[in-house]
Design an enzyme around this catalytic site. Structure first.
Site, mmCIF file in Angstrom:
data_model
loop_
_atom_site.group_PDB
_atom_site.id
_atom_site.type_symbol
_atom_site.label_atom_id
_atom_site.label_comp_id
_atom_site.label_asym_id
_atom_site.label_seq_id
_atom_site.Cartn_x
_atom_site.Cartn_y
_atom_site.Cartn_z
ATOM 1 N N GLY A 243 5.059 -4.709 15.710
ATOM 2 C CA GLY A 243 3.529 -4.171 15.682
ATOM 3 C C GLY A 243 3.014 -5.510 16.327
ATOM 4 N N LYS B 31 7.018 6.310 6.809
ATOM 5 C CA LYS B 31 6.835 5.492 6.917
ATOM 6 C C LYS B 31 6.423 4.425 5.510
ATOM 7 C CE LYS B 31 4.371 0.900 10.189
ATOM 8 N NZ LYS B 31 3.699 0.333 8.886
ATOM 9 N N GLY C 101 8.130 -8.454 11.047
ATOM 10 C CA GLY C 101 9.064 -9.663 11.010
ATOM 11 C C GLY C 101 9.475 -9.750 12.897
ATOM 12 N N PRO D 275 1.768 1.820 14.319
ATOM 13 C CA PRO D 275 0.742 1.804 14.070
ATOM 14 C C PRO D 275 -0.058 0.833 13.563
ATOM 15 C CG PRO D 275 1.709 2.727 11.818
ATOM 16 C CD PRO D 275 2.672 2.020 13.465
ATOM 17 N N LEU E 11 -4.261 -0.094 12.190
ATOM 18 C CA LEU E 11 -5.907 -0.186 12.628
ATOM 19 C C LEU E 11 -6.718 -1.117 13.023
ATOM 20 C CD1 LEU E 11 -6.865 3.026 10.807
ATOM 21 C CD2 LEU E 11 -7.184 0.892 9.115
ATOM 22 N N CYS F 54 0.413 1.541 2.834
ATOM 23 C CA CYS F 54 -1.074 0.489 3.356
ATOM 24 C C CYS F 54 -0.590 0.377 2.293
ATOM 25 C CB CYS F 54 -1.816 1.201 4.205
ATOM 26 S SG CYS F 54 -3.335 0.649 4.051
HETATM 27 C C1 LIG Z 1 -4.420 -4.791 12.279
HETATM 28 C C2 LIG Z 1 -3.040 -4.577 11.439
HETATM 29 C C3 LIG Z 1 -3.476 -2.566 11.072
HETATM 30 C C4 LIG Z 1 -2.667 -2.164 10.587
HETATM 31 N N1 LIG Z 1 -2.426 -0.836 10.206
HETATM 32 C C5 LIG Z 1 -1.397 -0.111 10.074
HETATM 33 C C6 LIG Z 1 -1.655 1.874 10.147
HETATM 34 O O1 LIG Z 1 -2.682 2.058 10.188
HETATM 35 N N2 LIG Z 1 -0.078 2.664 9.457
HETATM 36 C C7 LIG Z 1 0.268 1.283 8.913
HETATM 37 O O2 LIG Z 1 1.687 2.113 8.299
HETATM 38 N N3 LIG Z 1 0.918 0.523 9.113
HETATM 39 C C8 LIG Z 1 -0.545 -0.356 9.523
HETATM 40 N N4 LIG Z 1 -0.455 -1.753 9.898
HETATM 41 C C9 LIG Z 1 1.095 -2.256 9.401
HETATM 42 C C10 LIG Z 1 1.853 -2.204 10.672
HETATM 43 O O3 LIG Z 1 2.287 -0.766 11.161
HETATM 44 C C11 LIG Z 1 3.803 -3.124 10.750
HETATM 45 O O4 LIG Z 1 4.357 -2.828 8.963
HETATM 46 C C12 LIG Z 1 3.345 -4.246 10.038
HETATM 47 O O5 LIG Z 1 2.264 -4.714 10.296
HETATM 48 C C13 LIG Z 1 4.277 -5.146 10.067
HETATM 49 O O6 LIG Z 1 5.548 -5.216 11.353
HETATM 50 P P1 LIG Z 1 5.183 -6.364 12.189
HETATM 51 O O7 LIG Z 1 5.852 -7.727 11.075
HETATM 52 O O8 LIG Z 1 6.271 -6.325 13.810
HETATM 53 O O9 LIG Z 1 3.882 -6.595 12.241
HETATM 54 C C14 LIG Z 1 -1.423 -2.630 10.529
HETATM 55 C C15 LIG Z 1 -0.912 -3.950 10.884
HETATM 56 C C16 LIG Z 1 -1.446 -4.754 11.242
HETATM 57 C C17 LIG Z 1 -1.229 -6.531 12.104
#
Ligand SMILES: Cc1cc2nc3c(=O)[nH]c(=O)nc-3n(C[C@H](O)[C@H](O)[C@H](O)COP(=O)(O)O)c2cc1C
Length: 318
Positions: free
Chosen positions: A225, A131, A205, A9, A11, A92
């Site tokens: 993400g 989460k 990551g 997810p 935002l 969050c």
């Molecule tokens: C722009 C942005 C918005 C995010 N919004 C949310 C959110 O609404 N809810 C949530 O649980 N995590 C949110 N995250 C965190 C991601 O879900 C994820 O946990 C985090 O980016 C780590 O994963 P990654 O390294 O694969 O990006 C957001 C991350 C980014 C980059």
């Protein structure tokens, strides 16, 4: 539901247009909504906040909140809308979210989380998942995480997505909280070993197929993400390696997305809103920069003309 591969997810990023694109790319990945707060659902324009396209299934609504009654009511609405699952955000770290006493700070209040999860599960038949982070601030020992997960499991929740870094609630922005606290995958692996009956999805990551495959030796699923935002075609490669071969191509995806855009434009959506998810579709291919800049500069002049996608495609050397 199979949680082996999911898109996190995010935002402002994983809105319904983005999810539609991701579904064109991968048939099976689980897609998550952006976090939606309970007041937005219960007092706001519900359709605007949680409306989605039927093609998006399997799709999960992520909720932000900590009032057990409001969360339960929001779950009922999510179920009526046809969401496959509801996920509670316990990860969050933003100030706004902390003021509302939800998100990552809930890791300090396991009894409240359990109360919320019980009330959510009683209200609906669809699965409720969580989460979370591996910890917050100084509350970051493995024992703490184990105790937190144990309580969640006791509430009946069977799937937990763990972002493998802690959150620092003071002094770091949400963006910094996604890169500064170090990743600790071992904590997540140990949780899976101690709770084999739970579906444990690792997040944070993960950038390549090899990394995803390594994690899947220890846990049940990987959630990506930013890597997918930066390179949506990675989702296709993950789908093909982890789930089932796919004969989708970037150009077929573009054709599908153009049809979708046409349809959305007829409903009054501005082209401008439909662009961001597709800008990186040709990531890593010669001409990608020109494709992007053409789209970005032309879109404001061509509010409802999707032929600009085909014009931009001319720059791609594929
Ligand atoms: C722009 C942005 C918005 C995010 N919004 C949310 C959110 O609404 N809810 C949530 O649980 N995590 C949110 N995250 C965190 C991601 O879900 C994820 O946990 C985090 O980016 C780590 O994963 P990654 O390294 O694969 O990006 C957001 C991350 C980014 C980059």
């Amino acid at each position: 539901m199979n949680h082996i591969l999911s898109v996190a997810p995010m935002l402002d990023w994983t809105d319904k247009h983005c999810r539609y694109l991701h579904r064109l790319i991968s048939e099976d990945a689980v897609l998550y909504s952006e976090m939606v707060t309970t007041p937005a659902i219960l007092q706001g324009d519900t359709q605007k906040y949680i409306g989605y396209n039927q093609q998006e299934h399997p799709v999960v609504l992520q909720l932000g909140g900590s009032d057990a009654t409001d969360l339960a009511k929001s779950c009922v609405i999510a179920q009526q809308y046809g969401y496959d699952e509801v996920n509670l955000n316990v990860g969050c770290p933003s100030d706004r979210v902390q003021k509302g006493r939800f998100g990552a700070c809930l890791m300090n209040e396991p009894s409240l989380v359990v109360e919320c999860l019980k009330s959510m599960q009683q209200a609906v038949d669809i699965a409720i998942t969580v989460k979370c982070r591996i910890g917050v601030d100084n509350n970051d020992s493995f024992d703490n995480l184990q105790s937190f997960v144990g309580k969640i499991a006791h509430s009946g929740v069977k799937t937990i997505i763990i972002h493998a870094r802690k959150a620092l609630l003071k002094g770091l922005s949400p963006k910094q909280n996604r890169s500064i606290p170090p990743l600790n995958y071992d904590y997540v692996y140990k949780i899976k070993a101690l709770f084999p009956e739970l579906t444990i999805v690792i997040n944070g990551g993960v950038n390549t197929i090899t990394e995803a495959q390594q994690h899947l030796k220890q846990v049940d699923g990987v959630m990506l993400g930013r890597a997918i935002w930066n390179n949506p075609w990675l989702l296709h490669d993950l789908q093909s390696s982890l789930i089932a071969a796919s004969n989708q191509s970037r150009d077929k995806v573009l054709q599908g997305y153009m049809k979708y855009c046409q349809n959305q434009i007829q409903k009054g959506v501005k082209l401008h809103w439909l662009l961001p998810p597709v800008l990186n579709l040709y990531h890593g291919i010669a001409g990608n920069k020109k494709w992007k800049s053409y789209l970005v500069t032309q879109a404001p002049k061509r509010v409802d003309d999707i032929s600009l996608f085909e014009e931009a495609r001319e720059f791609i050397e594929l």
